[in-house]
Motif scaffolding. Structure first.
Motif, mmCIF file in Angstrom:
data_model
loop_
_atom_site.group_PDB
_atom_site.id
_atom_site.type_symbol
_atom_site.label_atom_id
_atom_site.label_comp_id
_atom_site.label_asym_id
_atom_site.label_seq_id
_atom_site.Cartn_x
_atom_site.Cartn_y
_atom_site.Cartn_z
ATOM 1 N N MET A 251 0.829 -1.211 0.000
ATOM 2 C CA MET A 251 0.000 0.000 0.000
ATOM 3 C C MET A 251 0.862 1.260 0.000
ATOM 4 N N ILE A 252 1.949 1.243 0.757
ATOM 5 C CA ILE A 252 2.855 2.397 0.777
ATOM 6 C C ILE A 252 3.504 2.578 -0.591
ATOM 7 N N SER A 253 3.918 1.461 -1.206
ATOM 8 C CA SER A 253 4.542 1.531 -2.519
ATOM 9 C C SER A 253 3.585 2.120 -3.555
ATOM 10 N N GLN A 254 2.330 1.682 -3.518
ATOM 11 C CA GLN A 254 1.349 2.175 -4.482
ATOM 12 C C GLN A 254 0.963 3.626 -4.205
ATOM 13 N N GLY A 255 1.009 4.031 -2.937
ATOM 14 C CA GLY A 255 0.557 5.372 -2.573
ATOM 15 C C GLY A 255 1.612 6.448 -2.691
ATOM 16 N N GLN A 256 2.896 6.049 -2.842
ATOM 17 C CA GLN A 256 3.946 7.068 -2.850
ATOM 18 C C GLN A 256 3.845 8.005 -4.058
ATOM 19 N N ALA A 257 3.226 7.532 -5.149
ATOM 20 C CA ALA A 257 3.066 8.400 -6.319
ATOM 21 C C ALA A 257 2.045 9.510 -6.070
ATOM 22 N N PHE A 258 1.261 9.353 -5.000
ATOM 23 C CA PHE A 258 0.218 10.333 -4.680
ATOM 24 C C PHE A 258 0.506 11.002 -3.331
ATOM 25 N N MET A 259 1.799 11.064 -2.984
ATOM 26 C CA MET A 259 2.202 11.566 -1.679
ATOM 27 C C MET A 259 1.722 12.990 -1.435
ATOM 28 N N TRP A 260 1.722 13.848 -2.458
ATOM 29 C CA TRP A 260 1.356 15.241 -2.259
ATOM 30 C C TRP A 260 -0.152 15.448 -2.384
ATOM 31 N N SER A 261 -0.789 14.734 -3.286
ATOM 32 C CA SER A 261 -2.235 14.921 -3.467
ATOM 33 C C SER A 261 -3.052 14.134 -2.452
ATOM 34 N N SER A 262 -2.577 12.941 -2.069
ATOM 35 C CA SER A 262 -3.302 12.097 -1.102
ATOM 36 C C SER A 262 -2.307 11.456 -0.142
ATOM 37 N N PRO A 263 -1.760 12.242 0.782
ATOM 38 C CA PRO A 263 -0.715 11.708 1.672
ATOM 39 C C PRO A 263 -1.190 10.567 2.574
ATOM 40 N N HIS A 264 -2.506 10.474 2.801
ATOM 41 C CA HIS A 264 -3.004 9.419 3.684
ATOM 42 C C HIS A 264 -2.753 8.024 3.109
ATOM 43 N N LEU A 265 -2.521 7.915 1.801
ATOM 44 C CA LEU A 265 -2.279 6.612 1.189
ATOM 45 C C LEU A 265 -0.951 6.000 1.646
ATOM 46 N N THR A 266 -0.013 6.811 2.070
ATOM 47 C CA THR A 266 1.248 6.302 2.613
ATOM 48 C C THR A 266 1.316 6.455 4.133
ATOM 49 N N ILE A 267 0.715 7.503 4.666
ATOM 50 C CA ILE A 267 0.806 7.762 6.108
ATOM 51 C C ILE A 267 0.034 6.710 6.911
ATOM 52 N N VAL A 268 -1.182 6.367 6.456
ATOM 53 C CA VAL A 268 -2.014 5.433 7.231
ATOM 54 C C VAL A 268 -1.380 4.044 7.334
ATOM 55 N N PRO A 269 -0.988 3.397 6.223
ATOM 56 C CA PRO A 269 -0.312 2.093 6.374
ATOM 57 C C PRO A 269 1.024 2.207 7.091
ATOM 58 N N GLY A 270 1.695 3.365 6.940
ATOM 59 C CA GLY A 270 2.950 3.564 7.668
ATOM 60 C C GLY A 270 2.739 3.570 9.167
ATOM 61 N N ILE A 271 1.663 4.219 9.609
ATOM 62 C CA ILE A 271 1.336 4.240 11.037
ATOM 63 C C ILE A 271 0.983 2.830 11.522
ATOM 64 N N ALA A 272 0.272 2.067 10.699
ATOM 65 C CA ALA A 272 -0.082 0.688 11.078
ATOM 66 C C ALA A 272 1.168 -0.158 11.292
ATOM 67 N N ILE A 273 2.134 -0.039 10.389
ATOM 68 C CA ILE A 273 3.396 -0.775 10.536
ATOM 69 C C ILE A 273 4.139 -0.309 11.774
ATOM 70 N N MET A 274 4.211 1.002 11.979
ATOM 71 C CA MET A 274 4.942 1.569 13.108
ATOM 72 C C MET A 274 4.371 1.088 14.430
ATOM 73 N N LEU A 275 3.042 1.127 14.578
ATOM 74 C CA LEU A 275 2.414 0.724 15.834
ATOM 75 C C LEU A 275 2.635 -0.758 16.118
ATOM 76 N N THR A 276 2.513 -1.583 15.082
ATOM 77 C CA THR A 276 2.671 -3.026 15.281
ATOM 78 C C THR A 276 4.105 -3.381 15.653
ATOM 79 N N VAL A 277 5.069 -2.811 14.939
ATOM 80 C CA VAL A 277 6.480 -3.083 15.242
ATOM 81 C C VAL A 277 6.841 -2.551 16.632
ATOM 82 N N PHE A 278 6.357 -1.356 16.949
ATOM 83 C CA PHE A 278 6.585 -0.779 18.275
ATOM 84 C C PHE A 278 6.032 -1.693 19.362
ATOM 85 N N ALA A 279 4.823 -2.214 19.160
ATOM 86 C CA ALA A 279 4.177 -3.047 20.174
ATOM 87 C C ALA A 279 4.983 -4.313 20.445
#
Length: 297
Positions: A251-279
């Motif tokens: 999802m992050i790979s597919q969303g990086q092309a839309f980083m400026w127009s739709s940043p949530h496409l990379t930020i949301v899955p990034g947060i999911a990975i961060m929280l799980t790894v942190f936990a």
């Protein structure tokens, strides 16, 4: 004066740990607020994965181009949609299934290989040199590059990602188990079992392995974080989950092309990975400190 134990024809295994030791470990773990937070996050992640068909609001792969790139908190799509109009929340929910499943399979396979090699290397001196040189050979490759090499040979799929990460996990697990076995096999109760003719297999499985559980559990918990992060990294590179599979790294790979127009496409899955790894990391740290409280001294 040392206590004298009378040998009998049917020896009873001497348990070096008290029955309530695991209860004390749990109590110490629950006093660690950060570890408890990590445990809560993991439980929520597992619940989300198990209840995905119920809590997901849309089909994670169904496209709706008329509703593409909707922002967060849009009506009917509280985490927005991607460039194909797929609901981001539903893809995050189903992505948790893939991340946890691949992580669990990879860690279990890695434990099977690592524990076996560690037991044999630690118990049999003649095998130790051969096994440890094999482990050193695996250590000579950077982990992610070793995984990429294995996937290049086996092919691109989530199954092969799990296999690659498990092979990457074997050397670390083998070293941890070997160190524990080298210490445990010199204990008096192991010597007593040998003296009454107990087989090597019985000694390793029933008396040495159970006393290696503590470091193995800590390793497995922290390795889950590495496995999930590695799965996301390999999928991001196009070596794991393939579109339209809802996997966080993909999802992050597919969303990086839309980083400026739709940043949530990379930020949301990034947060999911961060929280799980942190936990998993903080839970692993908490387990380590609970098992050996002297490490904090």
């Amino acid at each position: 004066m040392p206590e004298v134990v009378q040998a009998t024809n049917s020896p009873v295994a001497v348990t070096p740990k008290k029955d309530n030791e695991w209860l004390l470990i749990i109590k110490r773990l629950l006093r660690n607020k950060l570890a408890v937070l990590g445990l809560i996050i993991i439980i929520l992640q597992i619940a989300m994965a198990l209840l995905a068909p119920i809590i997901a609001t849309h089909d994670p792969v169904k496209q709706d181009l008329s509703a593409s790139e909707l922002p967060v908190f849009s009506e009917g799509h509280w985490l927005g949609t991607d460039n194909y109009g797929r609901d981001v929340w539903s893809r995050i929910v189903y992505g948790s299934q893939i991340s946890l499943l691949v992580g669990i399979v990879a860690v279990v396979l890695g434990l099977l290989g690592g524990v076996t090699l560690g037991l044999l290397g630690g118990y049999y001196k003649k095998l130790d040199g051969v096994i440890m040189r094999f482990v050193d050979l695996l250590f000579s490759f950077p982990g992610i590059l070793l995984a990429m090499l294995i996937i290049a040979v086996l092919g691109t799929s989530l199954v092969n990602v799990a296999i690659a990460i498990s092979i990457w996990s074997i050397p670390s697990c083998a070293r941890i188990v070997r160190g524990s076995v080298l210490s445990i096999k010199e204990k008096e109760y192991i010597m007593a079992m040998k003296s009454v003719g107990a087989s090597d297999l019985r000694i390793m499985i029933k008396h040495i392995l159970p006393n290696c559980f503590a470091p193995i559990i800590v390793f497995a918990t922290m390795r889950m974080a590495t496995a999930i992060l590695s799965t996301a990294a390999l999928s991001y590179l196009g070596l794991g989950a393939q579109p339209p599979t809802p996997e966080w790294g993909s999802m992050i790979s597919q969303g990086q092309a839309f980083m400026w127009s739709s940043p949530h496409l990379t930020i949301v899955p990034g947060i999911a990975i961060m929280l799980t790894v942190f936990a998993f990391n903080v839970l692993g740290d908490g387990l380590r400190d609970a098992i050996d409280p002297n490490m904090n001294v």
